[in-house]
Design a protein around this motif. Sequence first.
Motif, PDB file in Angstrom:
ATOM      1  N   LEU A   6       0.803  -1.212   0.000  1.00  0.00           N
ATOM      2  CA  LEU A   6       0.000   0.000   0.000  1.00  0.00           C
ATOM      3  C   LEU A   6       0.841   1.269   0.000  1.00  0.00           C
ATOM      4  O   LEU A   6       0.301   2.365  -0.036  1.00  0.00           O
ATOM      5  CB  LEU A   6      -0.946   0.004   1.210  1.00  0.00           C
ATOM      6  CG  LEU A   6      -2.039  -1.074   1.184  1.00  0.00           C
ATOM      7  CD1 LEU A   6      -2.882  -1.010   2.441  1.00  0.00           C
ATOM      8  CD2 LEU A   6      -2.918  -0.920  -0.048  1.00  0.00           C
ATOM      9  N   GLY A   7       2.161   1.139   0.081  1.00  0.00           N
ATOM     10  CA  GLY A   7       3.027   2.297  -0.018  1.00  0.00           C
ATOM     11  C   GLY A   7       3.003   3.206   1.186  1.00  0.00           C
ATOM     12  O   GLY A   7       3.068   4.428   1.052  1.00  0.00           O
ATOM     13  N   THR A   8       2.906   2.633   2.366  1.00  0.00           N
ATOM     14  CA  THR A   8       2.884   3.446   3.577  1.00  0.00           C
ATOM     15  C   THR A   8       4.300   3.723   4.064  1.00  0.00           C
ATOM     16  O   THR A   8       5.272   3.461   3.352  1.00  0.00           O
ATOM     17  CB  THR A   8       2.061   2.751   4.672  1.00  0.00           C
ATOM     18  OG1 THR A   8       1.961   3.606   5.811  1.00  0.00           O
ATOM     19  CG2 THR A   8       2.703   1.445   5.090  1.00  0.00           C
ATOM     20  N   SER A   9       4.428   4.234   5.291  1.00  0.00           N
ATOM     21  CA  SER A   9       5.719   4.602   5.848  1.00  0.00           C
ATOM     22  C   SER A   9       6.698   3.430   5.796  1.00  0.00           C
ATOM     23  O   SER A   9       6.404   2.353   6.308  1.00  0.00           O
ATOM     24  CB  SER A   9       5.537   5.038   7.304  1.00  0.00           C
ATOM     25  OG  SER A   9       6.772   5.118   7.972  1.00  0.00           O
ATOM     26  N   PRO A  10       7.872   3.597   5.183  1.00  0.00           N
ATOM     27  CA  PRO A  10       8.841   2.496   5.093  1.00  0.00           C
ATOM     28  C   PRO A  10       9.262   1.967   6.458  1.00  0.00           C
ATOM     29  O   PRO A  10       9.487   0.767   6.606  1.00  0.00           O
ATOM     30  CB  PRO A  10      10.021   3.121   4.342  1.00  0.00           C
ATOM     31  CG  PRO A  10       9.431   4.254   3.577  1.00  0.00           C
ATOM     32  CD  PRO A  10       8.322   4.783   4.433  1.00  0.00           C
TER      33      PRO A  10
ATOM     34  N   LEU B 232      -1.465   2.667  13.074  1.00  0.00           N
ATOM     35  CA  LEU B 232      -1.294   1.748  11.945  1.00  0.00           C
ATOM     36  C   LEU B 232      -0.633   0.452  12.388  1.00  0.00           C
ATOM     37  O   LEU B 232      -1.035  -0.637  11.949  1.00  0.00           O
ATOM     38  CB  LEU B 232      -0.459   2.424  10.850  1.00  0.00           C
ATOM     39  CG  LEU B 232      -0.174   1.588   9.610  1.00  0.00           C
ATOM     40  CD1 LEU B 232      -1.462   1.108   8.962  1.00  0.00           C
ATOM     41  CD2 LEU B 232       0.664   2.376   8.609  1.00  0.00           C
ATOM     42  N   ILE B 233       0.384   0.536  13.249  1.00  0.00           N
ATOM     43  CA  ILE B 233       1.051  -0.673  13.742  1.00  0.00           C
ATOM     44  C   ILE B 233       0.069  -1.569  14.479  1.00  0.00           C
ATOM     45  O   ILE B 233       0.077  -2.803  14.330  1.00  0.00           O
ATOM     46  CB  ILE B 233       2.240  -0.296  14.643  1.00  0.00           C
ATOM     47  CG1 ILE B 233       3.345   0.369  13.824  1.00  0.00           C
ATOM     48  CG2 ILE B 233       2.799  -1.536  15.350  1.00  0.00           C
ATOM     49  CD1 ILE B 233       4.479   0.917  14.671  1.00  0.00           C
ATOM     50  N   VAL B 234      -0.820  -0.968  15.259  1.00  0.00           N
ATOM     51  CA  VAL B 234      -1.813  -1.749  15.998  1.00  0.00           C
ATOM     52  C   VAL B 234      -2.785  -2.423  15.040  1.00  0.00           C
ATOM     53  O   VAL B 234      -3.027  -3.638  15.115  1.00  0.00           O
ATOM     54  CB  VAL B 234      -2.578  -0.850  16.989  1.00  0.00           C
ATOM     55  CG1 VAL B 234      -3.775  -1.595  17.576  1.00  0.00           C
ATOM     56  CG2 VAL B 234      -1.660  -0.384  18.108  1.00  0.00           C
ATOM     57  N   TRP B 235      -3.336  -1.662  14.111  1.00  0.00           N
ATOM     58  CA  TRP B 235      -4.396  -2.196  13.254  1.00  0.00           C
ATOM     59  C   TRP B 235      -3.855  -3.146  12.184  1.00  0.00           C
ATOM     60  O   TRP B 235      -4.584  -3.989  11.664  1.00  0.00           O
ATOM     61  CB  TRP B 235      -5.155  -1.053  12.597  1.00  0.00           C
ATOM     62  CG  TRP B 235      -6.439  -1.475  11.939  1.00  0.00           C
ATOM     63  CD1 TRP B 235      -6.735  -1.449  10.609  1.00  0.00           C
ATOM     64  CD2 TRP B 235      -7.603  -1.991  12.588  1.00  0.00           C
ATOM     65  NE1 TRP B 235      -8.004  -1.915  10.386  1.00  0.00           N
ATOM     66  CE2 TRP B 235      -8.572  -2.247  11.591  1.00  0.00           C
ATOM     67  CE3 TRP B 235      -7.926  -2.269  13.917  1.00  0.00           C
ATOM     68  CZ2 TRP B 235      -9.819  -2.766  11.892  1.00  0.00           C
ATOM     69  CZ3 TRP B 235      -9.174  -2.780  14.209  1.00  0.00           C
ATOM     70  CH2 TRP B 235     -10.111  -3.020  13.210  1.00  0.00           C
ATOM     71  N   ALA B 236      -2.583  -3.026  11.844  1.00  0.00           N
ATOM     72  CA  ALA B 236      -2.015  -3.855  10.780  1.00  0.00           C
ATOM     73  C   ALA B 236      -1.569  -5.234  11.268  1.00  0.00           C
ATOM     74  O   ALA B 236      -1.055  -6.019  10.471  1.00  0.00           O
ATOM     75  CB  ALA B 236      -0.823  -3.147  10.140  1.00  0.00           C
TER      76      ALA B 236
ATOM     77  N   ILE C  65      -5.024   4.170   6.251  1.00  0.00           N
ATOM     78  CA  ILE C  65      -3.761   4.831   5.892  1.00  0.00           C
ATOM     79  C   ILE C  65      -4.036   6.199   5.287  1.00  0.00           C
ATOM     80  O   ILE C  65      -3.357   7.191   5.586  1.00  0.00           O
ATOM     81  CB  ILE C  65      -2.958   3.944   4.920  1.00  0.00           C
ATOM     82  CG1 ILE C  65      -2.437   2.701   5.644  1.00  0.00           C
ATOM     83  CG2 ILE C  65      -1.800   4.717   4.310  1.00  0.00           C
ATOM     84  CD1 ILE C  65      -1.757   1.704   4.735  1.00  0.00           C
ATOM     85  N   ARG C  66      -5.069   6.273   4.433  1.00  0.00           N
ATOM     86  CA  ARG C  66      -5.413   7.569   3.843  1.00  0.00           C
ATOM     87  C   ARG C  66      -5.926   8.540   4.901  1.00  0.00           C
ATOM     88  O   ARG C  66      -5.581   9.721   4.887  1.00  0.00           O
ATOM     89  CB  ARG C  66      -6.474   7.363   2.764  1.00  0.00           C
ATOM     90  CG  ARG C  66      -5.956   6.643   1.518  1.00  0.00           C
ATOM     91  CD  ARG C  66      -7.069   6.415   0.520  1.00  0.00           C
ATOM     92  NE  ARG C  66      -6.573   5.807  -0.705  1.00  0.00           N
ATOM     93  CZ  ARG C  66      -7.364   5.404  -1.708  1.00  0.00           C
ATOM     94  NH1 ARG C  66      -8.674   5.550  -1.609  1.00  0.00           N
ATOM     95  NH2 ARG C  66      -6.838   4.859  -2.784  1.00  0.00           N
ATOM     96  N   ALA C  67      -6.749   8.045   5.815  1.00  0.00           N
ATOM     97  CA  ALA C  67      -7.293   8.912   6.857  1.00  0.00           C
ATOM     98  C   ALA C  67      -6.190   9.431   7.777  1.00  0.00           C
ATOM     99  O   ALA C  67      -6.248  10.576   8.248  1.00  0.00           O
ATOM    100  CB  ALA C  67      -8.350   8.157   7.665  1.00  0.00           C
ATOM    101  N   LEU C  68      -5.181   8.594   8.017  1.00  0.00           N
ATOM    102  CA  LEU C  68      -4.075   9.000   8.887  1.00  0.00           C
ATOM    103  C   LEU C  68      -3.045   9.870   8.163  1.00  0.00           C
ATOM    104  O   LEU C  68      -2.178  10.463   8.796  1.00  0.00           O
ATOM    105  CB  LEU C  68      -3.366   7.763   9.462  1.00  0.00           C
ATOM    106  CG  LEU C  68      -4.185   6.901  10.423  1.00  0.00           C
ATOM    107  CD1 LEU C  68      -3.421   5.633  10.780  1.00  0.00           C
ATOM    108  CD2 LEU C  68      -4.532   7.679  11.689  1.00  0.00           C
TER     109      LEU C  68
END
Length: 591
Positions: free
Chosen positions: A158-162, A417-421, A468-471
């Motif tokens: 999804l191209g989020t924070s590396p 994100l770490i929690v939900w992923a 991810i978009r909302a954050l």
Amino acid sequence: MFMPLSEFPEIDHLIPLFAQIDLDLTIILVVAGILIIALVTALAPKVGVAGPLVLMALGIGITLIPGTPNLYLPPDWILIGILPPLLYAAAVSLPAMEFRRDFSAIGGLSVLLVLFSSLVLGLVFSLLIPDVGFAVGVALGAVLSPTDAVATSIVKKLGTSPRVVTMLEGESLLNDATALVLLKTAIAAAAAPFALWGSIGTFSWAVVIAVGIGGIVGWVNLRVRAWIPSTTAATAISFVVPYVAYLPSEHLGGSGLVAAVVAGIVTGQGAARYFTAEQRLSDRVNWRTIELMLEGAVFLIMGLELSSVINSGDEDILGNAAFLALLSFLVIMGMRTLYVIPLVWLQGRRAKRGETIRPHLEQARDRFQNVTVEQVAERGARNPERRLANFRRRISRSLGDIAYLESSQLGWREGTLIVWAGMRGAVTLAAAQTLPEDAPNRSLLILIAFLVAVGTLLVQGSTIKPLIRALGLTGAKDDADYADRLTELNAALREAASKALAKPDLHREDGRPFDPELLAAARERMVAPPDEAEGATMDELRAIRLVIIQAQRQRLTSARSNGRYSTAMLRRVLEGLDAEELSIRAHLPEA
């Protein structure tokens, strides 16, 4: 008394026919599965849905068709057949420098969080499920606690924070070992008195032996494949490396999955130094294909196993299983939230400490920039050149670590994100099926594990993209900083090329000298072969360029150790050098 089949010649010819039918059906299913995985992978991005979720939903849909037979895949097929190469492939491409920088956080997520979650879940299950003691409850908790490496691939794409991706990927690669070792320990404790120190010793041995064997296998893999001239043969050897690491580790009581991961990390780090450009390209293409097929197969199989798992228990336990699965999910997410909150805070403290230390490191860097080897030797140091280089490298790496922590700080958005992923996946379902046959309410326990795995994938996997978009975590890197670093790295490579051309004894790869006039022209231009060059002149210039590329690759390898450039950037430049080398070699006459 039964009579042998040889006594019935009239049906003897039917046996090969039945075997052929089974074989044909197997081939058809495999071909259909490959086509489905390939098509879904190609089409899913066009509709904005993660391919793995589509595959699992498709598998579930197939099981709902009347007359569809129940599918049961033995857990060893996943734990032994699929997971070692999958984890190995992920470990090879793991950004090891970033992994080292966040190893303490990854280790905590992989070990401490799994242990805490398993114990809390064990207590819950022992209180709510009849006849299930604390040990069996912990065993099921160990099954449910680890995140899945295959599942986290959804986040990775999804191209989020590396940095978040590295932490999630590292966690999922290592926590399987914690969970499976804890599972074995809990099962043993259910049949015998629990021994705390014995369990700790078993766990420690499992990790130590796995790291040792995995490191040795990865080291041997690098040396052996560097010695083999055939790219196809070397690639074929790479296919068995995960199992070569897995099997002896399991035989000696270690974690085979950790051994496969360690072998992959060692291989990935040494590939730039020991493998040829053609071998690296072959590995990337072939292992990406294997990873795609195995990953897709895992999700498809999870969906197809729905009916067999549900039908394994009584209808009246479905409601209980659904309630306990929901409760388990809430406990898991609660424990993960409670753990990630202080984790994010501690990472912020690390970044602040780095800001305090950085001026002192910069002063040390500037002070030692002009120190000569002779000055170090005057102080009586052994091997002064190496000591000075190592000291400068440590300072540069420390400054790179500080810059990394400052540029990719973790806040409440990254923590969310770490929690939900933290999704569960194939490991949870496969490990649940290894519970003892005489375990109380075994069908209920397996059904709980299945519902948690599938539920987290469907719920969290389908909502992770809008989250991810909302954050605002789109993973867009600082283009200006990235461009500056890339320009700096390219300048370093040009400097390496100039130094290589300046050597008076510069020669071809086979030891033959270059034409002095062409070498002088190349030193003046230091560019690719001119378009007007033809024949032997062009071949000579191409050979010079190959020597330059080798010097630039060596500089790239040394640049990795100073920590200034990201793994993604270094790999991008290395792939560019490899592509140029392969293009040049394709135009050279065969020896």
